[in-house]
Scaffold this motif. Structure first.
Motif, PDB file in Angstrom:
ATOM      1  N   TRP A 222      -1.042  10.637 -16.393  1.00  0.00           N
ATOM      2  CA  TRP A 222      -1.442  10.553 -17.762  1.00  0.00           C
ATOM      3  C   TRP A 222      -0.023   9.955 -18.508  1.00  0.00           C
ATOM      4  CZ3 TRP A 222      -2.847  14.636 -15.053  1.00  0.00           C
ATOM      5  CH2 TRP A 222      -1.826  15.702 -14.799  1.00  0.00           C
ATOM      6  N   PRO A 223      -0.169   9.649 -19.851  1.00  0.00           N
ATOM      7  CA  PRO A 223       1.007   8.667 -20.376  1.00  0.00           C
ATOM      8  C   PRO A 223       2.225   9.893 -20.495  1.00  0.00           C
ATOM      9  CG  PRO A 223      -1.005   8.278 -21.277  1.00  0.00           C
ATOM     10  CD  PRO A 223      -1.375   9.090 -20.387  1.00  0.00           C
ATOM     11  N   ALA A 224       3.340   9.637 -20.324  1.00  0.00           N
ATOM     12  CA  ALA A 224       4.611  10.106 -20.470  1.00  0.00           C
ATOM     13  C   ALA A 224       4.455  10.432 -21.960  1.00  0.00           C
ATOM     14  CB  ALA A 224       5.773   9.521 -19.980  1.00  0.00           C
ATOM     15  N   ASP A 225       4.853  11.860 -22.228  1.00  0.00           N
ATOM     16  CA  ASP A 225       4.712  12.371 -23.555  1.00  0.00           C
ATOM     17  C   ASP A 225       5.482  13.887 -23.671  1.00  0.00           C
ATOM     18  OD1 ASP A 225       4.594  12.388 -26.337  1.00  0.00           O
ATOM     19  OD2 ASP A 225       2.131  12.523 -26.119  1.00  0.00           O
ATOM     20  N   ALA A 226       5.978  14.090 -25.001  1.00  0.00           N
ATOM     21  CA  ALA A 226       6.451  15.343 -25.320  1.00  0.00           C
ATOM     22  C   ALA A 226       5.810  15.968 -26.563  1.00  0.00           C
ATOM     23  CB  ALA A 226       8.006  15.565 -25.394  1.00  0.00           C
ATOM     24  N   VAL A 227       5.077  16.929 -26.249  1.00  0.00           N
ATOM     25  CA  VAL A 227       4.319  17.416 -27.435  1.00  0.00           C
ATOM     26  C   VAL A 227       4.789  18.805 -27.872  1.00  0.00           C
ATOM     27  CG1 VAL A 227       2.320  15.893 -26.902  1.00  0.00           C
ATOM     28  CG2 VAL A 227       2.179  18.089 -26.126  1.00  0.00           C
ATOM     29  N   ASP A 228       4.401  19.297 -29.016  1.00  0.00           N
ATOM     30  CA  ASP A 228       4.476  20.647 -29.401  1.00  0.00           C
ATOM     31  C   ASP A 228       3.457  20.879 -30.310  1.00  0.00           C
ATOM     32  OD1 ASP A 228       5.111  22.945 -30.681  1.00  0.00           O
ATOM     33  OD2 ASP A 228       7.263  22.398 -31.249  1.00  0.00           O
ATOM     34  N   GLN A 229       2.405  21.483 -29.869  1.00  0.00           N
ATOM     35  CA  GLN A 229       1.234  21.714 -30.616  1.00  0.00           C
ATOM     36  C   GLN A 229       1.053  23.413 -31.061  1.00  0.00           C
ATOM     37  OE1 GLN A 229      -1.702  20.585 -31.423  1.00  0.00           O
ATOM     38  NE2 GLN A 229      -0.981  18.632 -31.125  1.00  0.00           N
ATOM     39  N   PRO A 230       1.236  23.801 -32.403  1.00  0.00           N
ATOM     40  CA  PRO A 230       1.061  25.063 -32.864  1.00  0.00           C
ATOM     41  C   PRO A 230      -0.187  25.970 -32.233  1.00  0.00           C
ATOM     42  CG  PRO A 230       0.306  23.513 -34.466  1.00  0.00           C
ATOM     43  CD  PRO A 230       0.806  22.676 -33.243  1.00  0.00           C
ATOM     44  N   GLY A 231      -0.265  27.127 -32.303  1.00  0.00           N
ATOM     45  CA  GLY A 231      -1.257  27.903 -32.105  1.00  0.00           C
ATOM     46  C   GLY A 231      -2.401  27.787 -33.156  1.00  0.00           C
ATOM     47  N   PHE A 232      -3.316  28.667 -33.037  1.00  0.00           N
ATOM     48  CA  PHE A 232      -4.517  28.809 -33.989  1.00  0.00           C
ATOM     49  C   PHE A 232      -4.316  30.298 -34.334  1.00  0.00           C
ATOM     50  CE2 PHE A 232      -5.717  25.435 -31.227  1.00  0.00           C
ATOM     51  CZ  PHE A 232      -6.355  24.671 -32.109  1.00  0.00           C
ATOM     52  N   ASP A 233      -4.777  30.539 -35.652  1.00  0.00           N
ATOM     53  CA  ASP A 233      -4.505  31.750 -36.349  1.00  0.00           C
ATOM     54  C   ASP A 233      -5.817  32.335 -36.300  1.00  0.00           C
ATOM     55  OD1 ASP A 233      -3.854  33.873 -38.086  1.00  0.00           O
ATOM     56  OD2 ASP A 233      -4.147  32.784 -40.015  1.00  0.00           O
ATOM     57  N   VAL A 234      -5.622  33.465 -35.345  1.00  0.00           N
ATOM     58  CA  VAL A 234      -6.837  34.033 -35.128  1.00  0.00           C
ATOM     59  C   VAL A 234      -6.665  35.840 -35.084  1.00  0.00           C
ATOM     60  CG1 VAL A 234      -8.272  32.460 -33.624  1.00  0.00           C
ATOM     61  CG2 VAL A 234      -6.713  34.184 -32.538  1.00  0.00           C
ATOM     62  N   ASP A 235      -7.698  36.561 -35.249  1.00  0.00           N
ATOM     63  CA  ASP A 235      -7.455  37.995 -35.283  1.00  0.00           C
ATOM     64  C   ASP A 235      -7.434  38.537 -33.864  1.00  0.00           C
ATOM     65  OD1 ASP A 235      -7.550  38.284 -37.879  1.00  0.00           O
ATOM     66  OD2 ASP A 235      -9.775  38.431 -38.244  1.00  0.00           O
ATOM     67  N   ALA A 236      -6.360  38.732 -33.170  1.00  0.00           N
ATOM     68  CA  ALA A 236      -6.125  39.069 -31.593  1.00  0.00           C
ATOM     69  C   ALA A 236      -6.652  40.621 -31.612  1.00  0.00           C
ATOM     70  CB  ALA A 236      -4.590  38.961 -31.458  1.00  0.00           C
ATOM     71  N   VAL A 237      -7.372  40.745 -30.709  1.00  0.00           N
ATOM     72  CA  VAL A 237      -7.962  42.001 -30.195  1.00  0.00           C
ATOM     73  C   VAL A 237      -7.309  42.375 -28.872  1.00  0.00           C
ATOM     74  CG1 VAL A 237      -9.857  43.284 -29.504  1.00  0.00           C
ATOM     75  CG2 VAL A 237     -10.192  41.756 -31.250  1.00  0.00           C
ATOM     76  N   ASP A 238      -7.032  41.718 -28.030  1.00  0.00           N
ATOM     77  CA  ASP A 238      -6.607  41.808 -26.710  1.00  0.00           C
ATOM     78  C   ASP A 238      -6.029  40.487 -25.890  1.00  0.00           C
ATOM     79  OD1 ASP A 238      -5.993  42.512 -24.162  1.00  0.00           O
ATOM     80  OD2 ASP A 238      -7.829  43.190 -23.740  1.00  0.00           O
ATOM     81  N   THR A 239      -4.739  40.490 -25.915  1.00  0.00           N
ATOM     82  CA  THR A 239      -4.129  39.276 -25.206  1.00  0.00           C
ATOM     83  C   THR A 239      -4.218  39.132 -23.651  1.00  0.00           C
ATOM     84  OG1 THR A 239      -1.713  40.066 -25.125  1.00  0.00           O
ATOM     85  CG2 THR A 239      -2.576  38.825 -27.222  1.00  0.00           C
ATOM     86  N   THR A 240      -4.788  40.068 -23.059  1.00  0.00           N
ATOM     87  CA  THR A 240      -4.915  39.934 -21.443  1.00  0.00           C
ATOM     88  C   THR A 240      -5.637  38.728 -21.356  1.00  0.00           C
ATOM     89  OG1 THR A 240      -5.093  42.395 -21.705  1.00  0.00           O
ATOM     90  CG2 THR A 240      -5.728  41.186 -19.650  1.00  0.00           C
ATOM     91  N   GLY A 241      -5.179  37.908 -20.255  1.00  0.00           N
ATOM     92  CA  GLY A 241      -5.880  36.747 -19.811  1.00  0.00           C
ATOM     93  C   GLY A 241      -5.664  35.440 -20.853  1.00  0.00           C
TER      94      GLY A 241
END
Length: 323
Positions: free
Chosen positions: A244-263
């Motif tokens: 795929w095309p060479a690239d450098a990206v920085d994508q922010p996360g999404f603001d959600v209510d975290a209950v359990d980060t497992t997985g």
């Protein structure tokens, strides 16, 4: 053209606490299916691309529970092996008020450490477009050699090979052994998905995630690196030799209510594989993978919280409308 994905590695049963706190303070747990490669396999199935899954479970009630879980999610059982002489791995999970978690493994000589080289035949590999494995399988038993054998043969067969170091310090005698084992794996890998801490542990630190990713690309034949950053999103870097095309990206996360980060990391891996196989450019693939991970942490458990494509699309649309 080959169209299949093969995921390889451990599957186990997670015991999720009924409340935040340490193991000595928590009195109740709920049984949940888990294991990073197992989560990736189910996540891909939830995203409408059921993969082949090579793993090994005990001939015990926990093993039968996992076999039933894979059947429920539509993951084929072609390479789900049953071991008559070993138990299924267990992991007790603890988490704090923010959903961050730690693991205590019961994995001494268990079934998932007993994968054997050569069990995936050459004909199967010629049918695979993509092969994915994780670092836990390298930590003990014959699964170490079996995983390296699979990655080497998959690369030789022309598969796109991805790898998640998935550092669990309690499973390794020291960080040097972990780094050496991961380095042996990366010699056959195209796409590496890791945290900045994992990259530092294998000798690729950087003042920024992009610098750490570049260090991996400079050291091994890896052409694409994703560096996950939890709620902050992810950075991705693709070299000139990437498909795929060479690239450098920085994508922010999404603001959600975290209950359990497992997985969450496993959900990100599956989202990345699914998006890149769909032909999405690196920036879109990273955003999609972030959305899969963010949706997965809004419910308890690892596998049971993995989202469908429609649920991921809903999150993307909500943030597109809000933005």
């Amino acid at each position: 053209m080959p169209e299949q994905v093969l995921v390889a590695g451990e599957t186990l049963v997670d015991f999720i606490p009924d409340r935040p706190g340490s193991l000595e303070d928590v009195s109740g747990f709920e049984r949940r299916p888990g294991g990073a490669p197992a989560n990736v396999a189910v996540a891909l199935a939830r995203l409408e691309r059921p993969p082949l899954f090579w793993t090994r479970v005990g001939a015990d009630p926990f093993g039968r529970f996992l076999e039933g879980t894979f059947a429920e999610y539509g993951v084929p059982d072609n390479f789900v092996e049953r071991d008559a002489d070993a138990k299924t791995t267990l992991a007790f999970v603890t988490h704090d008020e923010t959903g961050d978690r730690e693991f205590s493994f019961y994995r001494d000589g268990t079934a998932d450490t007993r994968l054997e080289p050569g069990r995936i035949d050459d004909e199967t590999l010629t049918e695979c477009e993509w092969v994915h494995a994780g670092g836990v399988a390298l930590a003990s038993g014959s699964s170490h050699a079996a995983t390296l054998d699979l990655l080497e043969r998959a690369a030789a067969a022309g598969c796109t090979v991805s790898f998640d170091p998935n550092l669990r310090p309690e499973l390794w005698p020291d960080e040097e052994t972990f780094a050496d084992s991961v380095g042996d794996a990366l010699a056959h890998v195209d796409v590496c998905l890791a945290t900045a801490a994992e990259l530092a542990a294998i000798g690729c630190p950087g003042e920024s995630p992009t610098e750490a990713a570049r260090a991996v690309i400079d050291r091994w034949p890896v052409h694409t690196v994703f560096v996950t950053r939890g709620s902050e999103g992810a950075v991705a870097l693709a070299a000139d030799d990437a498909p795929w095309p060479a690239d450098a990206v920085d994508q922010p996360g999404f603001d959600v209510d975290a209950v359990d980060t497992t997985g969450a990391g496993d959900a990100f891996v599956a989202g990345s594989i699914a998006a890149l196989r769909d032909g999405r450019p690196l920036e879109d693939a990273t955003r999609f993978a972030n959305a899969v991970a963010a949706t997965a942490i809004t419910e308890p458990g690892a596998m049971t919280a993995l989202p469908t494509r429609d649920e991921v699309a809903t999150l993307l649309e909500e943030h597109r409308s809000a933005g």
